[in-house]
Scaffold this active site. Structure first.
Site, PDB file in Angstrom:
ATOM      1  N   SER A  87     -24.284  -6.711   7.907  1.00  0.00           N
ATOM      2  CA  SER A  87     -22.858  -6.372   8.070  1.00  0.00           C
ATOM      3  C   SER A  87     -22.000  -6.664   6.847  1.00  0.00           C
ATOM      4  CB  SER A  87     -22.291  -7.129   9.274  1.00  0.00           C
ATOM      5  OG  SER A  87     -22.110  -8.492   8.939  1.00  0.00           O
ATOM      6  N   SER A 128     -17.649   1.001  12.992  1.00  0.00           N
ATOM      7  CA  SER A 128     -16.783   0.246  12.084  1.00  0.00           C
ATOM      8  C   SER A 128     -15.735   1.130  11.413  1.00  0.00           C
ATOM      9  CB  SER A 128     -17.648  -0.388  10.993  1.00  0.00           C
ATOM     10  OG  SER A 128     -16.856  -0.847   9.921  1.00  0.00           O
ATOM     11  N   GLU A 130     -15.014   0.811   8.512  1.00  0.00           N
ATOM     12  CA  GLU A 130     -15.568   1.083   7.176  1.00  0.00           C
ATOM     13  C   GLU A 130     -16.055   2.536   7.085  1.00  0.00           C
ATOM     14  OE1 GLU A 130     -15.505  -1.046   4.610  1.00  0.00           O
ATOM     15  OE2 GLU A 130     -16.917  -0.130   3.214  1.00  0.00           O
ATOM     16  N   TYR A 152     -23.336   0.565   3.492  1.00  0.00           N
ATOM     17  CA  TYR A 152     -23.073   0.038   4.842  1.00  0.00           C
ATOM     18  C   TYR A 152     -22.274   1.055   5.653  1.00  0.00           C
ATOM     19  CZ  TYR A 152     -20.651  -2.620   8.491  1.00  0.00           C
ATOM     20  OH  TYR A 152     -20.108  -3.042   9.694  1.00  0.00           O
ATOM     21  N   LYS A 156     -23.376   2.971   9.054  1.00  0.00           N
ATOM     22  CA  LYS A 156     -22.592   2.905  10.306  1.00  0.00           C
ATOM     23  C   LYS A 156     -22.251   4.313  10.814  1.00  0.00           C
ATOM     24  CE  LYS A 156     -22.192  -1.396  11.595  1.00  0.00           C
ATOM     25  NZ  LYS A 156     -22.641  -1.884  12.910  1.00  0.00           N
TER      26      LYS A 156
HETATM   27  P1  NAP Z   1     -22.365 -10.884  11.752  1.00  0.00           P
HETATM   28  O1  NAP Z   1     -21.637 -12.161  11.997  1.00  0.00           O
HETATM   29  O2  NAP Z   1     -22.829 -10.563  10.376  1.00  0.00           O
HETATM   30  O3  NAP Z   1     -23.654 -10.882  12.730  1.00  0.00           O
HETATM   31  C1  NAP Z   1     -24.699  -9.968  12.552  1.00  0.00           C
HETATM   32  C2  NAP Z   1     -25.783 -10.270  13.568  1.00  0.00           C
HETATM   33  O4  NAP Z   1     -26.850  -9.327  13.410  1.00  0.00           O
HETATM   34  C3  NAP Z   1     -26.424 -11.665  13.434  1.00  0.00           C
HETATM   35  O5  NAP Z   1     -26.612 -12.205  14.718  1.00  0.00           O
HETATM   36  C4  NAP Z   1     -27.767 -11.358  12.787  1.00  0.00           C
HETATM   37  O6  NAP Z   1     -28.774 -12.297  13.097  1.00  0.00           O
HETATM   38  C5  NAP Z   1     -28.083 -10.027  13.459  1.00  0.00           C
HETATM   39  N1  NAP Z   1     -29.126  -9.267  12.767  1.00  0.00           N
HETATM   40  C6  NAP Z   1     -29.132  -8.862  11.480  1.00  0.00           C
HETATM   41  N2  NAP Z   1     -30.251  -8.201  11.196  1.00  0.00           N
HETATM   42  C7  NAP Z   1     -31.001  -8.163  12.329  1.00  0.00           C
HETATM   43  C8  NAP Z   1     -32.253  -7.616  12.679  1.00  0.00           C
HETATM   44  N3  NAP Z   1     -33.016  -6.976  11.801  1.00  0.00           N
HETATM   45  N4  NAP Z   1     -32.704  -7.761  13.955  1.00  0.00           N
HETATM   46  C9  NAP Z   1     -31.966  -8.435  14.871  1.00  0.00           C
HETATM   47  N5  NAP Z   1     -30.756  -8.997  14.584  1.00  0.00           N
HETATM   48  C10 NAP Z   1     -30.282  -8.861  13.333  1.00  0.00           C
HETATM   49  O7  NAP Z   1     -21.504  -9.640  12.260  1.00  0.00           O
HETATM   50  P2  NAP Z   1     -20.171  -9.609  13.169  1.00  0.00           P
HETATM   51  O8  NAP Z   1     -18.988  -9.790  12.310  1.00  0.00           O
HETATM   52  O9  NAP Z   1     -20.379 -10.464  14.359  1.00  0.00           O
HETATM   53  O10 NAP Z   1     -20.170  -8.064  13.590  1.00  0.00           O
HETATM   54  C11 NAP Z   1     -20.889  -7.612  14.733  1.00  0.00           C
HETATM   55  C12 NAP Z   1     -21.171  -6.127  14.573  1.00  0.00           C
HETATM   56  O11 NAP Z   1     -19.941  -5.413  14.485  1.00  0.00           O
HETATM   57  C13 NAP Z   1     -21.961  -5.739  13.337  1.00  0.00           C
HETATM   58  O12 NAP Z   1     -22.752  -4.617  13.675  1.00  0.00           O
HETATM   59  C14 NAP Z   1     -20.897  -5.313  12.345  1.00  0.00           C
HETATM   60  O13 NAP Z   1     -21.429  -4.423  11.399  1.00  0.00           O
HETATM   61  C15 NAP Z   1     -19.906  -4.662  13.277  1.00  0.00           C
HETATM   62  N6  NAP Z   1     -18.507  -4.678  12.854  1.00  0.00           N
HETATM   63  C16 NAP Z   1     -17.913  -5.853  12.501  1.00  0.00           C
HETATM   64  C17 NAP Z   1     -16.570  -5.864  12.184  1.00  0.00           C
HETATM   65  C18 NAP Z   1     -15.862  -7.142  11.795  1.00  0.00           C
HETATM   66  O14 NAP Z   1     -14.770  -7.056  11.235  1.00  0.00           O
HETATM   67  N7  NAP Z   1     -16.428  -8.305  12.103  1.00  0.00           N
HETATM   68  C19 NAP Z   1     -15.828  -4.672  12.221  1.00  0.00           C
HETATM   69  C20 NAP Z   1     -16.461  -3.493  12.611  1.00  0.00           C
HETATM   70  C21 NAP Z   1     -17.804  -3.511  12.947  1.00  0.00           C
HETATM   71  P3  NAP Z   1     -29.142 -13.550  12.129  1.00  0.00           P
HETATM   72  O15 NAP Z   1     -28.322 -14.718  12.632  1.00  0.00           O
HETATM   73  O16 NAP Z   1     -30.603 -13.717  12.377  1.00  0.00           O
HETATM   74  O17 NAP Z   1     -28.806 -13.157  10.722  1.00  0.00           O
HETATM   75  O1  G4F Z   2     -13.849  -9.336   4.054  1.00  0.00           O
HETATM   76  P1  G4F Z   2     -14.545  -8.180   3.442  1.00  0.00           P
HETATM   77  O2  G4F Z   2     -15.832  -8.462   2.753  1.00  0.00           O
HETATM   78  O3  G4F Z   2     -14.688  -7.086   4.589  1.00  0.00           O
HETATM   79  P2  G4F Z   2     -14.934  -5.496   4.563  1.00  0.00           P
HETATM   80  O4  G4F Z   2     -15.624  -5.061   3.338  1.00  0.00           O
HETATM   81  O5  G4F Z   2     -13.643  -4.842   4.910  1.00  0.00           O
HETATM   82  O6  G4F Z   2     -15.973  -5.325   5.763  1.00  0.00           O
HETATM   83  C1  G4F Z   2     -15.798  -6.010   7.003  1.00  0.00           C
HETATM   84  O7  G4F Z   2     -15.031  -5.179   7.863  1.00  0.00           O
HETATM   85  C2  G4F Z   2     -15.676  -3.958   8.247  1.00  0.00           C
HETATM   86  C3  G4F Z   2     -14.692  -3.208   9.158  1.00  0.00           C
HETATM   87  O8  G4F Z   2     -13.856  -2.403   8.365  1.00  0.00           O
HETATM   88  C4  G4F Z   2     -16.964  -4.296   8.957  1.00  0.00           C
HETATM   89  F1  G4F Z   2     -17.562  -3.162   9.424  1.00  0.00           F
HETATM   90  C5  G4F Z   2     -17.882  -5.041   8.003  1.00  0.00           C
HETATM   91  O9  G4F Z   2     -19.085  -5.417   8.695  1.00  0.00           O
HETATM   92  C6  G4F Z   2     -17.173  -6.318   7.564  1.00  0.00           C
HETATM   93  O10 G4F Z   2     -17.036  -7.153   8.697  1.00  0.00           O
HETATM   94  O11 G4F Z   2     -13.589  -7.493   2.350  1.00  0.00           O
HETATM   95  C7  G4F Z   2     -12.284  -7.083   2.667  1.00  0.00           C
HETATM   96  C8  G4F Z   2     -11.560  -6.664   1.394  1.00  0.00           C
HETATM   97  C9  G4F Z   2     -12.342  -5.670   0.522  1.00  0.00           C
HETATM   98  O12 G4F Z   2     -11.482  -4.635   0.128  1.00  0.00           O
HETATM   99  C10 G4F Z   2     -12.745  -6.480  -0.695  1.00  0.00           C
HETATM  100  O13 G4F Z   2     -12.837  -5.733  -1.912  1.00  0.00           O
HETATM  101  O14 G4F Z   2     -11.356  -7.825   0.587  1.00  0.00           O
HETATM  102  C11 G4F Z   2     -11.611  -7.484  -0.757  1.00  0.00           C
HETATM  103  N1  G4F Z   2     -11.972  -8.684  -1.497  1.00  0.00           N
HETATM  104  C12 G4F Z   2     -11.282  -9.169  -2.563  1.00  0.00           C
HETATM  105  N2  G4F Z   2     -11.894 -10.263  -3.034  1.00  0.00           N
HETATM  106  C13 G4F Z   2     -13.039  -9.467  -1.286  1.00  0.00           C
HETATM  107  C14 G4F Z   2     -12.996 -10.470  -2.258  1.00  0.00           C
HETATM  108  N3  G4F Z   2     -14.016  -9.413  -0.349  1.00  0.00           N
HETATM  109  C15 G4F Z   2     -14.955 -10.393  -0.380  1.00  0.00           C
HETATM  110  N4  G4F Z   2     -15.916 -10.386   0.577  1.00  0.00           N
HETATM  111  N5  G4F Z   2     -14.960 -11.376  -1.328  1.00  0.00           N
HETATM  112  C16 G4F Z   2     -13.997 -11.450  -2.303  1.00  0.00           C
HETATM  113  O15 G4F Z   2     -14.022 -12.350  -3.138  1.00  0.00           O
END
Ligand code: NAP
Ligand code: G4F
Length: 332
Positions: A87, A128, A130, A152, A156
């Protein structure tokens, strides 16, 4: 099994941020909760440690079709929440094949398992914002064309469309939640919000001098993860399978996030934040802003946590954690 026995839910990605909050919600709703975990050399269940006695863990990996089918067949869940993914967006440029295997093809493996084991299982896919990438319109809705800007995001998009395709091909209850960024004290330390709040706490306590970040102008629609997992559950409680945008309806820059986080502990962010091009991305998503009107109307869902409250909650949690760790290290 008697019809009044608890409903069974399976969560892939239960060890992640969303998985942990969703597991708590489903336990509160009376479900038997099964978490898919992959084999690792050290345990990764820190986020669900406090509820581990109430959970059932099933070993499988989204890259391994047989293990996924066996897991679904063994548990026979009523609902599956497919949250597992690679992710972290920057990693998707470093490991594009792996990201595609887990985040894209992993969805098909889950859908195939449902199709083969029991097509009546309700399926949620974690899509997402994204996927909107270089946004074609603002705000973004369920109908906005997709234009991903990272491996990514591309993965998605595949997961999103294969979910729709299985719904339409096999008459399955398979839905996608297009969730905008959602954060919490359980967010991984590499994501920008948690990187900032963790650094703010460490700087305030004298453990760190500066915070190096990339693009401060990027704007995101940030909400609180606990609010967003409720929307995931609500989507599977509907009569008809439909996709929904879930967002706060506000957009803020990384710079604004920094300002509020540092101000919360009485510091001026400009004295500590250093822009480091190392954190720039090969292609950036400049602005995300979601329109969740459909979710408001059909799910009755609203985001309950404001942007400022979210930032402050995350800073407070990191302050508490670092103070506790300091106290322990000073005692020993
Ligand atoms: P996260 O904290 O990165 O958790 C990802 C989970 O996926 C972990 O439990 C990880 O397990 C598991 N995983 C990774 N690879 C795997 C595999 N090969 N087989 C089985 N499990 C696996 O993500 P999150 O923020 O909770 O997000 C949950 C979902 O929503 C993700 O699909 C993400 O892309 C999506 N999403 C997130 C956001 C956001 O802002 N948070 C927004 C939109 C969509 P391990 O502990 O073993 O690594
Ligand atoms: O926190 P980020 O790494 O999240 P990003 O790339 O938006 O992705 C997250 O949200 C998605 C939903 O839109 C999920 F699907 C995805 O799995 C994940 O949870 O970065 C947010 C923003 C970016 O524009 C990045 O360029 O923050 C900017 N940024 C600036 N400095 C940084 C940094 N991001 C990270 N990670 N680290 C930096 O130092």
């Amino acid at each position: 099994m008697a019809s009044d026995s608890p409903r069974r839910a399976m969560i892939t990605g239960i060890t992640g941020q969303d998985g942990s909050y969703l597991a708590e919600l489903l336990l509160d709703e009376g479900y038997d909760v099964y978490g898919m975990v992959r084999r690792t050399s050290t345990e990764t269940i820190e986020r669900v440690n406090h509820i581990k006695e109430r959970l059932n863990f099933v070993a499988a990996d989204l890259t391994d079709q047989t293990s996924v089918i066996d897991a679904v067949n063994d548990v026979r869940p009523h609902e599956i929440y497919n949250l597992a993914a690679q992710s972290f967006v920057p990693t998707s440029w470093k490991q594009p094949i792996f990201t595609g295997n887990v985040t894209a093809l992993g969805v098909t493996r889950m859908l195939e398992a449902v199709r083969m084991v029991d097509k009546s299982i309700k399926f949620y896919q974690a899509s997402s914002s994204e996927m909107f990438g270089d946004v074609r319109e603002t705000p973004q809705t369920e109908l906005t064309p997709l234009y991903p800007r990272s491996p990514y995001g591309v993965a998605k998009c595949y997961g999103h469309y294969i979910t729709i395709n299985y719904r339409e091909s096999y008459d399955m209850f398979a839905v996608s939640g297009i969730l905008f960024n959602h954060e919490s004290p359980r967010r991984g330390l590499e994501f920008v919000t948690r990187k900032i709040t963790n650094a703010v706490a460490r700087i305030k306590l004298g453990l760190q001098d500066e915070l190096r970040l990339g693009n401060l102008d990027a704007k995101r629609d940030w909400g609180f993860a606990l609010d967003y997992v409720r929307a995931q559950w609500l989507m599977l409680q509907q009569d008809d399978p439909e996709d929904f945008v879930i967002s706060s309806g506000e957009t803020h820059s990384v710079r604004e996030f920094c300002r509020i986080a540092f101000e919360h502990v009485g510091l001026d962010w400009e004295k500590y934040v250093v822009v480091d091009p190392k954190f720039y991305r090969p292609a950036e998503v400049k602005l995300l802003l979601g329109d969740c009107s459909k979710a408001r109307e059909k799910l009755g869902w609203i985001p309950e946590t404001s942007f400022a409250a979210l930032v402050q909650m995350m800073v407070d949690a990191d302050m508490l954690r670092h103070k506790a760790e300091l106290a322990v290290s000073q005692k020993s």
